[in-house]
Write a protein that holds these residues in place. Structure first.
Motif, short mmCIF file in Angstrom:
data_model
loop_
_atom_site.label_atom_id
_atom_site.label_comp_id
_atom_site.label_asym_id
_atom_site.label_seq_id
_atom_site.Cartn_x
_atom_site.Cartn_y
_atom_site.Cartn_z
N UNK A 98 -7.87 -7.61 2.85
CA UNK A 98 -8.41 -8.45 1.94
C UNK A 98 -9.42 -9.26 2.35
N UNK A 99 -9.51 -9.64 3.71
CA UNK A 99 -10.37 -10.45 4.31
C UNK A 99 -11.80 -9.70 4.39
N UNK A 100 -11.37 -8.38 4.83
CA UNK A 100 -12.78 -7.40 4.75
C UNK A 100 -13.21 -7.25 3.53
N UNK A 101 -12.38 -7.09 2.44
CA UNK A 101 -12.98 -6.80 1.07
C UNK A 101 -13.94 -8.13 0.77
N UNK A 102 -13.57 -9.16 1.40
CA UNK A 102 -14.45 -10.41 0.96
C UNK A 102 -15.97 -10.35 1.70
N UNK A 103 -15.95 -9.46 2.75
CA UNK A 103 -17.18 -9.40 3.56
C UNK A 103 -18.04 -8.34 3.14
N UNK A 104 -17.45 -7.27 2.52
CA UNK A 104 -18.20 -6.22 2.15
C UNK A 104 -18.93 -6.24 1.06
N UNK A 105 -20.06 -5.87 0.81
CA UNK A 105 -20.91 -5.88 -0.37
C UNK A 105 -20.27 -4.65 -1.35
N UNK A 106 -19.90 -3.69 -0.84
CA UNK A 106 -19.47 -2.66 -1.68
C UNK A 106 -18.07 -2.36 -1.39
N UNK A 107 -17.16 -2.25 -2.21
CA UNK A 107 -15.62 -1.50 -1.87
C UNK A 107 -15.26 -0.59 -2.70
N UNK A 108 -14.73 0.55 -2.10
CA UNK A 108 -14.28 1.70 -2.93
C UNK A 108 -12.74 1.96 -2.39
N UNK A 109 -11.85 2.45 -3.40
CA UNK A 109 -10.54 2.58 -2.93
C UNK A 109 -10.19 3.96 -3.34
N UNK A 110 -9.05 4.65 -2.29
CA UNK A 110 -8.50 5.82 -2.86
C UNK A 110 -7.10 5.49 -3.16
N UNK A 111 -6.64 6.24 -3.89
CA UNK A 111 -5.23 6.31 -4.64
C UNK A 111 -4.47 7.63 -4.54
N UNK A 112 -3.58 7.80 -3.95
CA UNK A 112 -2.76 9.12 -3.72
C UNK A 112 -2.08 9.24 -5.08
N UNK A 113 -2.25 10.25 -5.90
CA UNK A 113 -1.79 10.30 -7.29
C UNK A 113 -1.31 11.63 -7.68
N UNK A 114 0.01 12.03 -7.54
CA UNK A 114 0.30 13.29 -7.51
C UNK A 114 1.32 13.42 -8.98
N UNK A 115 1.04 14.66 -9.46
CA UNK A 115 2.02 14.87 -10.48
C UNK A 115 3.30 15.07 -10.17
N UNK A 116 4.48 14.82 -10.85
CA UNK A 116 5.87 15.18 -10.61
C UNK A 116 6.02 16.64 -9.93
N UNK A 117 6.72 17.06 -9.14
CA UNK A 117 6.98 18.44 -8.34
C UNK A 117 5.77 18.84 -7.80
N UNK A 118 4.79 17.94 -7.36
CA UNK A 118 3.73 18.27 -6.72
C UNK A 118 4.02 19.51 -5.56
N UNK A 119 3.06 20.19 -5.06
CA UNK A 119 3.44 21.22 -4.34
C UNK A 119 3.35 20.82 -2.99
N UNK A 120 2.95 19.63 -2.61
CA UNK A 120 3.20 18.95 -1.18
C UNK A 120 4.84 18.39 -1.14
#
Ligand code: VGL
Ligand code: ZN
Length: 199
Positions: A34-56
């Protein structure tokens, strides 16, 4: 010309204590991120987002258990407990993670037959997420990566980032790892050798 972005990898409930694929101390990084988000001009997130029964998921492979390995058409794949299922509470970001400022959220792992650790490419190392093009078009060339897990999604993202020509730093104090069969040491070594700055 040389914009800089903070990339926050998979700071989701399922990777925090109590979650389906909990990373030890995963929630401890939230105040720092959260502190780093405050200090950076640009912020990008990733979100692991699997369908049910995913092959992993180990549950998709009869006779297999979480953390076993299977051969997929694209190579070896570690099997995981069911986690980060699209729309579930486990797939949501940690409730105290301040993601208001995020300019882009890259979802990954949504193709049923292929896992995706990296923010840039799926585990076939060929299918792009679009993030490299997005960053280049926006003239962002320096990246700082934080999040979960150090030795999987953060490390794969960092290795792809340097390979794509981005100046890449991983802030290890704002990451936590899974450490499966020595994966922490292995991936820290690979990142160092590839020219990732480990801070
Ligand atoms: C991750 C395993 C499976 C990660 C995601 O975020 O590091 N690890 N899916
Ligand atoms: Zn996953």
């Amino acid at each position: 010309m040389t914009g800089e972005a903070l990339i926050v990898i998979d700071l989701q409930n399922d990777f925090c204590p109590g979650g389906a694929l909990a990373v030890s101390g995963g929630d401890e990084i939230v105040p720092l991120v959260n502190a780093m988000v405050h200090d950076f001009e640009h912020v990008v997130l990733t979100q692991d987002w699997h369908p049910a029964h995913h092959s992993s998921f180990a549950s998709s492979h009869p006779g297999k258990a979480p953390f076993d390995t299977v051969e997929m058409p694209y190579g070896a794949q570690t099997l995981w407990p069911d986690h980060c299922i699209q729309g579930s509470g486990g797939a949501a970001f940690h409730p105290h993670f301040n993601r208001t400022k995020a300019e882009l959220i890259i979802r990954k792992g949504f193709r049923p037959a292929i896992d995706s650790y990296s923010a840039f490419f799926e585990n076939d190392h060929a299918t792009p997420t679009g993030l490299a093009g997005y960053l280049r078009e926006r003239r962002i060339s320096r990246l700082t990566l934080v999040g979960l897990a150090t030795d999987f999604c953060v490390a794969y993202s960092a290795l792809d980032a340097v390979a794509q020509g981005f100046s890449t730093t991983v802030r290890l104090d704002a990451c936590r790892g899974i450490d499966l069969g020595g994966s922490m040491e292995t991936m820290l070594g690979k990142m160092k050798a590839a020219g990732v700055t480990l801070a």
